[in-house]
Design a protein around this motif. Sequence first.
Motif, PDB file in Angstrom:
ATOM      1  N   GLU A 228     138.984  27.377  -6.207  1.00 48.18           N
ATOM      2  CA  GLU A 228     139.795  28.056  -6.800  1.00 48.18           C
ATOM      3  C   GLU A 228     140.900  27.486  -7.655  1.00 48.18           C
ATOM      4  OE1 GLU A 228     143.361  31.042  -5.105  1.00 48.18           O
ATOM      5  OE2 GLU A 228     142.080  29.991  -3.555  1.00 48.18           O
ATOM      6  N   ALA A 229     141.254  26.258  -7.243  1.00 48.83           N
ATOM      7  CA  ALA A 229     142.432  25.404  -7.674  1.00 48.83           C
ATOM      8  C   ALA A 229     141.625  25.014  -9.187  1.00 48.83           C
ATOM      9  CB  ALA A 229     142.540  23.919  -6.974  1.00 48.83           C
ATOM     10  N   LEU A 230     140.512  24.693  -9.531  1.00 48.31           N
ATOM     11  CA  LEU A 230     139.925  24.273 -10.703  1.00 48.31           C
ATOM     12  C   LEU A 230     139.780  25.536 -11.558  1.00 48.31           C
ATOM     13  CD1 LEU A 230     136.659  21.872  -9.753  1.00 48.31           C
ATOM     14  CD2 LEU A 230     139.101  21.333  -9.997  1.00 48.31           C
ATOM     15  N   GLU A 231     139.344  26.492 -11.127  1.00 47.57           N
ATOM     16  CA  GLU A 231     139.329  27.700 -11.639  1.00 47.57           C
ATOM     17  C   GLU A 231     140.903  28.246 -12.354  1.00 47.57           C
ATOM     18  OE1 GLU A 231     137.294  30.528  -9.334  1.00 47.57           O
ATOM     19  OE2 GLU A 231     135.261  29.496  -9.639  1.00 47.57           O
ATOM     20  N   ARG A 232     141.510  28.052 -11.607  1.00 48.90           N
ATOM     21  CA  ARG A 232     143.035  28.456 -11.744  1.00 48.90           C
ATOM     22  C   ARG A 232     143.659  27.314 -12.901  1.00 48.90           C
ATOM     23  NH1 ARG A 232     146.459  31.046  -8.749  1.00 48.90           N
ATOM     24  NH2 ARG A 232     144.722  32.244  -8.278  1.00 48.90           N
ATOM     25  N   ALA A 233     143.310  26.229 -12.518  1.00 50.21           N
ATOM     26  CA  ALA A 233     143.982  25.172 -13.619  1.00 50.21           C
ATOM     27  C   ALA A 233     143.181  25.453 -14.990  1.00 50.21           C
ATOM     28  CB  ALA A 233     143.670  23.717 -13.182  1.00 50.21           C
ATOM     29  N   SER A 234     142.047  25.654 -15.088  1.00 44.83           N
ATOM     30  CA  SER A 234     141.359  25.890 -16.208  1.00 44.83           C
ATOM     31  C   SER A 234     141.763  27.181 -17.074  1.00 44.83           C
ATOM     32  CB  SER A 234     139.779  26.152 -15.920  1.00 44.83           C
ATOM     33  OG  SER A 234     139.192  25.102 -15.523  1.00 44.83           O
ATOM     34  N   GLU A 235     141.958  28.309 -16.212  1.00 47.63           N
ATOM     35  CA  GLU A 235     142.618  29.500 -16.631  1.00 47.63           C
ATOM     36  C   GLU A 235     144.053  29.286 -17.424  1.00 47.63           C
ATOM     37  OE1 GLU A 235     144.275  34.123 -15.111  1.00 47.63           O
ATOM     38  OE2 GLU A 235     143.952  32.340 -13.691  1.00 47.63           O
ATOM     39  N   ILE A 236     144.781  28.655 -16.527  1.00 42.79           N
ATOM     40  CA  ILE A 236     146.156  28.095 -17.297  1.00 42.79           C
ATOM     41  C   ILE A 236     146.110  27.606 -18.340  1.00 42.79           C
ATOM     42  CG2 ILE A 236     148.318  26.697 -16.535  1.00 42.79           C
ATOM     43  CD1 ILE A 236     147.839  27.647 -13.632  1.00 42.79           C
ATOM     44  N   THR A 237     145.326  26.526 -18.456  1.00 41.69           N
ATOM     45  CA  THR A 237     144.992  25.755 -19.968  1.00 41.69           C
ATOM     46  C   THR A 237     144.643  26.478 -20.938  1.00 41.69           C
ATOM     47  OG1 THR A 237     144.464  23.678 -18.274  1.00 41.69           O
ATOM     48  CG2 THR A 237     143.941  23.549 -20.568  1.00 41.69           C
ATOM     49  N   GLU A 238     143.585  27.290 -20.759  1.00 48.45           N
ATOM     50  CA  GLU A 238     143.054  28.014 -21.653  1.00 48.45           C
ATOM     51  C   GLU A 238     144.018  29.081 -22.310  1.00 48.45           C
ATOM     52  OE1 GLU A 238     139.542  29.659 -19.963  1.00 48.45           O
ATOM     53  OE2 GLU A 238     138.182  27.738 -20.341  1.00 48.45           O
ATOM     54  N   LEU A 239     144.644  29.896 -21.303  1.00 50.96           N
ATOM     55  CA  LEU A 239     145.826  30.602 -21.563  1.00 50.96           C
ATOM     56  C   LEU A 239     146.919  30.065 -22.552  1.00 50.96           C
ATOM     57  CD1 LEU A 239     146.155  32.902 -18.426  1.00 50.96           C
ATOM     58  CD2 LEU A 239     145.439  33.681 -20.720  1.00 50.96           C
ATOM     59  N   LEU A 240     147.124  28.965 -22.178  1.00 53.93           N
ATOM     60  CA  LEU A 240     148.152  28.206 -22.842  1.00 53.93           C
ATOM     61  C   LEU A 240     147.724  27.567 -24.367  1.00 53.93           C
ATOM     62  CD1 LEU A 240     151.445  27.096 -22.304  1.00 53.93           C
ATOM     63  CD2 LEU A 240     150.169  24.983 -21.276  1.00 53.93           C
ATOM     64  N   GLY A 241     146.416  27.395 -24.333  1.00 51.50           N
ATOM     65  CA  GLY A 241     145.936  27.004 -25.632  1.00 51.50           C
ATOM     66  C   GLY A 241     146.149  25.398 -25.726  1.00 51.50           C
ATOM     67  N   ALA A 242     146.305  24.899 -24.804  1.00 53.68           N
ATOM     68  CA  ALA A 242     146.404  23.266 -24.624  1.00 53.68           C
ATOM     69  C   ALA A 242     145.126  22.736 -24.949  1.00 53.68           C
ATOM     70  CB  ALA A 242     146.930  22.691 -23.114  1.00 53.68           C
ATOM     71  N   GLU A 243     145.240  21.558 -25.439  1.00 61.79           N
ATOM     72  CA  GLU A 243     144.135  20.439 -25.923  1.00 61.79           C
ATOM     73  C   GLU A 243     144.221  19.154 -25.623  1.00 61.79           C
ATOM     74  OE1 GLU A 243     141.947  22.483 -29.533  1.00 61.79           O
ATOM     75  OE2 GLU A 243     143.851  21.810 -30.288  1.00 61.79           O
ATOM     76  N   GLY A 244     143.197  18.509 -25.544  1.00 60.93           N
ATOM     77  CA  GLY A 244     143.369  17.127 -24.861  1.00 60.93           C
ATOM     78  C   GLY A 244     143.301  17.027 -23.525  1.00 60.93           C
ATOM     79  N   ASN A 245     144.298  16.291 -23.014  1.00 60.98           N
ATOM     80  CA  ASN A 245     144.468  16.324 -21.408  1.00 60.98           C
ATOM     81  C   ASN A 245     145.657  16.851 -20.950  1.00 60.98           C
ATOM     82  OD1 ASN A 245     144.145  15.395 -18.941  1.00 60.98           O
ATOM     83  ND2 ASN A 245     144.178  13.241 -19.202  1.00 60.98           N
ATOM     84  N   THR A 246     145.278  17.951 -19.935  1.00 58.60           N
ATOM     85  CA  THR A 246     146.430  18.726 -19.419  1.00 58.60           C
ATOM     86  C   THR A 246     146.490  18.643 -17.948  1.00 58.60           C
ATOM     87  OG1 THR A 246     146.486  20.281 -21.207  1.00 58.60           O
ATOM     88  CG2 THR A 246     147.527  21.120 -19.270  1.00 58.60           C
TER      89      THR A 246
END
Length: 366
Positions: A228-246
Motif C-alpha cells: 500500500e505504501a509503494l502504491e501510494r508513493a507511486s500515485e503521489i509521484t505520478e500525480l505530481l509529475g515528478a521525475e528523477g528521484n522522489t
Amino acid sequence: MRILFIGSRLFNDVAEYASAMGVTTILSESNPDAPNLELADSHHIVPRGMEGPLEIALREDVDAVVPLIGVDGPLRDVAWLKDKLETDHGIPVVASGPEAAEISTDKFKTKEFFTRNRIRTPEYSLIDSPADVTEFPVVLKQREGQGGSGVMVAATPSDVRGYLRASDHALMEDYIQGREISVEVLRWNGETLPLVAVDKGETRVDGLHPLKKVKRAPAIIRGFDGMEALERASEITELLGAEGNTDVDMIVSEDGKLYAIEVNTRPSGTRYISEAATGINPMHCLVDMAAGNWKPGKIRRKNHYAVEIPVGNPGDLESIMPEGASWVLHGPRNHMRLTVRAGNPEMIDLVLKKLGDLRVHRGQVI
C-alpha cells in the motif's frame, strides 16, 4: 555520451559508475573547496544559481544533465533549468519540473495538493497566534525547510507561544502517533519504480532529528501493508509529475491508516538503505535515465533486510559483523551512519545488539 552533473557533494555516488559506462563526466560546483571535484573528467566553478550550469551545458555540448542536489533550496532553479534546456535545446535534465518543484518545496502547497487529490494527510491550517491551537499535541512547521529543521511537536500552549516568538507564523498539523515511513520513487519518461518502504521509527513528541534514528527496510509493522505504501508513493509521484528521484514521507498510524506527510523531489537521504534492501542504486538509475538506458521492467529487485544506524565515529566495526552481512559507512565525520544488509531480520537484530554492547563497553550513549 557527455553528461553534466550539478553539485559535487553527491558526485562520489555516481562517478565510478558513470565512468564505467563510458560517460564523459563534467561537473559544475559553486564552492571551489567542495569534495569530489577531482573525480570528474573536468569541472567548472560557477556562481550559485543555474545560469552557470546552463552556459556550461551549452558550451560543452552535453547530451544530458543530472542535478545532484540533496537540499530543497535550489530545486526551483533546477526546475527552471530543466524547462529551459528541454524546451529550447532538447537536452534532458533528470529532475522535476517547475510545478512539482513549486509544490514539493512549500509544505502548505504540498498539503493542498494532497487534499485536492483526496490523499489522506493529517488535518492542517496556517496559524499566527497561540489562540489558534486548542488541542494538543500538534506539529508545527515552517512552509520551507527539510531534515526536521523548523519542526516542533507542541505539547502545551507554552510550546506554541515559544515557537511563534521565534517564527511569527506556522503550518500546524495534527500529531499522528505511529511510525514514520519513507519510500523512494524513481520516475522517468512516464515509467515509475517505487523501491522499498523504509521504517524511520516511531513518531515522537520530543521531535528527535531523523538522522539520529535507526531505520529499517523493508518496514515490518503489525497491521501495515508495505505494498500500500509503494502504491501510494507511486500515485503521489505520478500525480505530481515528478521525475528523477522522489522521496515520499508518510506515517502509519497505530490503527493502520496511512497518512501522506511530505514529498521531496531530489535524491533522498534513504538512498543507502533503499539500495541495501533492494539491490537497486537510485543514484546509478539517474545516470541510466540520462543515458537513455533506464528500463525499470528489466531491473531485478532483490529482497534483503537492511538497517541504518547513527554511529558518529565508530572505529573498527569488523569484529561485530556477523558472517554473511555486508555493510558500508557513510556521511560526514562525527555524524557517520552504518548501513547493513543481511539475509534475514534476525541477523539485523544481532548487529544492533552487538553495536549496543560495543557502545556500552566504550561508555557511549546508545
